[in-house]
Structures are given as structure tokens and as C-alpha cells.
Design an enzyme around this catalytic site. Structure first.
Site, PDB file in Angstrom:
ATOM      1  CB  ALA A 257      26.393  -8.398  51.434  1.00 24.89           C
TER       2      ALA A 257
ATOM      3  CG  ASP B 152      16.027  -6.687  67.749  1.00 26.48           C
ATOM      4  OD1 ASP B 152      16.258  -6.471  66.542  1.00 26.48           O
ATOM      5  OD2 ASP B 152      16.845  -7.244  68.510  1.00 26.48           O
ATOM      6  CB  VAL B 153      13.597  -5.314  62.456  1.00 28.04           C
ATOM      7  CG1 VAL B 153      12.686  -4.110  62.557  1.00 28.04           C
ATOM      8  CG2 VAL B 153      15.059  -4.908  62.231  1.00 28.04           C
TER       9      VAL B 153
ATOM     10  CB  ALA C  36      10.012   5.584  63.406  1.00 29.15           C
TER      11      ALA C  36
ATOM     12  CE1 TYR D 202      24.191   0.336  55.611  1.00 30.52           C
ATOM     13  CE2 TYR D 202      25.058   1.036  53.499  1.00 30.52           C
ATOM     14  CZ  TYR D 202      24.151   1.180  54.531  1.00 30.52           C
ATOM     15  OH  TYR D 202      23.199   2.170  54.466  1.00 30.52           O
TER      16      TYR D 202
ATOM     17  CE  LYS E 229      20.941  -0.509  53.912  1.00 33.85           C
ATOM     18  NZ  LYS E 229      19.589  -0.286  54.444  1.00 33.85           N
TER      19      LYS E 229
HETATM   20  N1  NAD Z   1      22.240   8.140  56.200  1.00 33.14           N
HETATM   21  C1  NAD Z   1      22.687   7.700  55.053  1.00 33.14           C
HETATM   22  O1  NAD Z   1      23.617   8.268  54.454  1.00 33.14           O
HETATM   23  C2  NAD Z   1      22.035   6.513  54.402  1.00 33.14           C
HETATM   24  C3  NAD Z   1      22.345   6.246  53.062  1.00 33.14           C
HETATM   25  C4  NAD Z   1      21.762   5.152  52.442  1.00 33.14           C
HETATM   26  C5  NAD Z   1      20.883   4.345  53.142  1.00 33.14           C
HETATM   27  N2  NAD Z   1      20.601   4.621  54.441  1.00 33.14           N
HETATM   28  C6  NAD Z   1      19.669   3.711  55.124  1.00 33.14           C
HETATM   29  O2  NAD Z   1      18.604   4.445  55.671  1.00 33.14           O
HETATM   30  C7  NAD Z   1      18.075   3.740  56.812  1.00 33.14           C
HETATM   31  C8  NAD Z   1      17.995   4.700  57.986  1.00 33.14           C
HETATM   32  O3  NAD Z   1      19.297   5.123  58.302  1.00 33.14           O
HETATM   33  P1  NAD Z   1      19.632   6.491  59.021  1.00 33.14           P
HETATM   34  O4  NAD Z   1      20.774   7.067  58.285  1.00 33.14           O
HETATM   35  O5  NAD Z   1      18.419   7.300  59.232  1.00 33.14           O
HETATM   36  O6  NAD Z   1      20.214   5.888  60.404  1.00 33.14           O
HETATM   37  P2  NAD Z   1      19.950   6.233  61.939  1.00 33.14           P
HETATM   38  O7  NAD Z   1      21.044   5.534  62.667  1.00 33.14           O
HETATM   39  O8  NAD Z   1      19.788   7.702  62.125  1.00 33.14           O
HETATM   40  O9  NAD Z   1      18.539   5.528  62.243  1.00 33.14           O
HETATM   41  C9  NAD Z   1      18.382   4.131  62.255  1.00 33.14           C
HETATM   42  C10 NAD Z   1      17.345   3.765  63.304  1.00 33.14           C
HETATM   43  O10 NAD Z   1      17.167   2.328  63.258  1.00 33.14           O
HETATM   44  C11 NAD Z   1      17.053   1.858  64.597  1.00 33.14           C
HETATM   45  N3  NAD Z   1      17.422   0.433  64.641  1.00 33.14           N
HETATM   46  C12 NAD Z   1      18.662  -0.097  64.566  1.00 33.14           C
HETATM   47  N4  NAD Z   1      18.615  -1.424  64.704  1.00 33.14           N
HETATM   48  C13 NAD Z   1      17.313  -1.759  64.877  1.00 33.14           C
HETATM   49  C14 NAD Z   1      16.625  -2.979  65.090  1.00 33.14           C
HETATM   50  N5  NAD Z   1      17.285  -4.144  65.178  1.00 33.14           N
HETATM   51  N6  NAD Z   1      15.274  -2.956  65.202  1.00 33.14           N
HETATM   52  C15 NAD Z   1      14.598  -1.773  65.146  1.00 33.14           C
HETATM   53  N7  NAD Z   1      15.196  -0.592  64.978  1.00 33.14           N
HETATM   54  C16 NAD Z   1      16.541  -0.576  64.839  1.00 33.14           C
HETATM   55  C17 NAD Z   1      18.011   2.733  65.390  1.00 33.14           C
HETATM   56  O11 NAD Z   1      17.724   2.706  66.786  1.00 33.14           O
HETATM   57  C18 NAD Z   1      17.786   4.095  64.736  1.00 33.14           C
HETATM   58  O12 NAD Z   1      16.786   4.823  65.417  1.00 33.14           O
HETATM   59  C19 NAD Z   1      19.018   2.557  57.049  1.00 33.14           C
HETATM   60  O13 NAD Z   1      18.451   1.388  56.493  1.00 33.14           O
HETATM   61  C20 NAD Z   1      20.273   2.964  56.312  1.00 33.14           C
HETATM   62  O14 NAD Z   1      21.044   1.859  55.906  1.00 33.14           O
HETATM   63  C21 NAD Z   1      21.159   5.689  55.096  1.00 33.14           C
END
Ligand code: NAD
Length: 252
Positions: free
Chosen positions: A158, A62-63, A13, A156, A160
Site C-alpha cells: 500500500a 525521523d521522517v 542515507a 508495504y 509503495k
Molecule cells: N532492498 C530492497 O530490496 C528494496 C526493494 C525495493 C525498494 N526498496 C526501498 O528502498 C529504500 C531503502 O531501503 P534499503 O533496502 O536500502 O533499506 P535499509 O534498511 O538498508 O535502509 C533504510 C534506512 O532508512 C532509515 N530509516 C528508517 N526509518 C526512518 C525514519 N523514520 N526516518 C529516517 N530514516 C529512517 C534506516 O535507519 C536505514 O538507515 C526503502 O524505501 C525501501 O522500501 C528496497
């Protein structure tokens, strides 16, 4: 969107889609627990929510560590009495964009640990609590890369595809327990994850836009709208679905 007093945990978040979802749901009345591995970023999200009069607290988790996820669930239940919605959004992209033979073991292990095992851990811990409550709602953030092959990012992809599979399998198991589980599949969406990738490969910007029928990247707030709707009772007969938010990219 009515989310009045719902207790909603959002992982990842502190940034991008997770931050936008946390803010939108808090502005609709939810009590949000903003979780991130980076506490400072989670606290920034909470500060913005509070500035607008919303309710939120930040937690560092940390998830990839099951004990931390279990403790999070216990703490939230102790403090709030329940977990109504769990949004499993934390995810990483991997450092290298290589074909499978060159895909690094480091990327494989890191990406699978966060994107796949992390979602499993969060689902497992949340489901144990939701079974006790007799009701629950889980929203997993998958990706267009979990529906279609994308190339040059095997771990990635795999991870998703696994999130989509876990969503559907668990939805089948828990429908009769009054627990809904859905996945959201964003296409290319502005966030630190995408923007870092594009900064390292500026040649990709126009090529990717060409693939998007709507001709632009998505905004995190546009994904957040669907997350908030799935979190609300407006979607109460929907489970086991993937909802794609991609400006039409999946049509190709
Ligand atoms: N941005 C895109 O184009 C896109 C497209 C498809 C899917 N997604 C998915 O959406 C989700 C959010 O991505 P985003 O683009 O907002 O990325 P982002 O990098 O802006 O945010 C991800 C957040 O997850 C946190 N994080 C990372 N590892 C962690 C852990 N081990 N434990 C807890 N928190 C952790 C990070 O600190 C960060 O704040 C992800 O699952 C990503 O794969 C993003």
C-alpha cells in the site's frame, strides 16, 4: 555523472540504497546531506564520503515527524542556500509477512508512517522551498511492490503504490514550476532490509531468485546509478516516471 556542487538531501542515507546513492552522488561532486533516524549510521556514510574527498554532513531526522523534516529543510537552506535534489529513500519493511487478515495493526501504522506519510512530509517541505527557488528535483524510492501485487505484506505494498501515485500526481502539479518528480522502483536488492528478511526466511532465497530473469539480486550501487542520473541534468526532461531496476522481475 555531473553533479558538481548540487545540494542533495538523501533520507535513510545510513544504510543500503540511501548510503550507496549518497556516496555515488558525493563522488560526482554533489554536496550531500545524509539524513537518517540513526545518526551514527548517517555519520558513518559521511565519514566514508569524506575519506574519498567528497563533501557531506550528517543529520538526525525521523521522517515521520513533520516538524523535524521542516527544520531539516530550513537548516539546509540556511547552510547551503538551496536544496537542489531531495531523495526520499527512508523506508522500512514491516515485521510480519502475513496475509491481510493477519496483518498486524502495528505493522500497518509503522510502515505507512515511514514509507508513505514520511515521503509526503519530505515532498511537502521540499516543494515549499523549491517553489521559492523556482527549480527543484525530487526522487522517491518506491519499489517493484508499488507496481505489482506482492502478497503477504499489505502495508508495504500500500505504501509503495502510494509513493508511485504521489510521484505522478505531484509531477503533474509542478512541471510548469520547473520541478521534476520521479520514482525509482527497485526489485530485490541487497541491503539490510532485504538481507534481514531473507535471514528470517532462508527458504525464500532460491524461490525469489527463480523469479528474477537475470538470476541474481540487485546491488544497492546499481540502484544508486539511476538515482544519480535522475539527480543530474542528463535527465532534465523526465518527470512523473517510475524507473524499474529489477533484473527483469517485473516481466512476469
Ligand atoms: N532492498 C530492497 O530490496 C528494496 C526493494 C525495493 C525498494 N526498496 C526501498 O528502498 C529504500 C531503502 O531501503 P534499503 O533496502 O536500502 O533499506 P535499509 O534498511 O538498508 O535502509 C533504510 C534506512 O532508512 C532509515 N530509516 C528508517 N526509518 C526512518 C525514519 N523514520 N526516518 C529516517 N530514516 C529512517 C534506516 O535507519 C536505514 O538507515 C526503502 O524505501 C525501501 O522500501 C528496497
Amino acid at each position: 555523472m555531473k553533479l558538481e556542487n548540487k545540494v542533495i538531501v538523501v533520507t535513510g542515507a545510513g544504510s543500503g540504497i540511501g548510503a550507496a546513492s549518497a556516496k555515488l552522488m558525493a563522488s560526482s561532486g554533489a554536496r550531500v546531506i545524509a539524513v537518517d533516524i540513526d545518526l551514527k549510521k548517517a555519520e558513518e556514510t559521511v565519514a566514508e564520503i569524506k575519506k574519498l574527498g567528497g563533501k557531506a554532513t550528517a543529520r538526525q531526522v525521523d521522517v515521520t515527524q513533520f516538524k523535524e523534516v521542516e527544520d531539516l529543510v530550513k537548516q539546509v537552506v540556511k547552510e547551503y542556500g538551496s536544496i537542489d535534489v531531495m531523495v526520499n529513500n527512508a523506508g522500512i519493511g514491516g515485521k510480519n509477512q502475513n496475509k491481510t487478515a493477519e496483518h498486524t495493526l502495528e505493522d500497518w501504522h509503522n510502515v505507512i508512517a515511514v514509507n508513505q506519510t514520511g515521503v509526503f512530509y519530505c515532498m511537502k517541505a521540499a516543494l515549499q522551498q523549491m517553489m521559492l527557488q523556482g527549480v527543484g528535483n525530487i526522487i522517491n524510492i518506491a519499489s517493484l511492490a508499488g507496481l505489482k501485487p506482492s502478497g503477504n505484506n499489505l502495508s508495504y505494498s500500500a505504501s509503495k503504490f502510494a509513493v508511485v501515485g504521489m510521484t505522478k500526481s505531484a509531477a503533474l502539479e509542478y512541471g510548469r514550476k520547473n520541478i521534476r518528480i520521479n520514482a525509482v522502483c527497485p526489485g530485490y536488492t541487497h541491503s539490510s532490509l532485504l538481507d534481514q528478511l531473507l535471514a528470517s526466511r532462508p527458504d525464500m532465497v532460491e524461490r525469489l531468485k527463480q523469479m528474477i530473469p537475470m538470476g541474481r539480486f540487485g546491488e544497492a550501487t546499481e540502484v544508486a546509478e539511476t538515482v544519480a542520473w535522475l539527480a543530474s541534468d542528463s535527465s532534465k526532461y523526465i518527470t512523473g516516471q517510475t524507473i524499474t531496476i529489477d533484473g527483469g522481475t517485473s516481466l512476469h
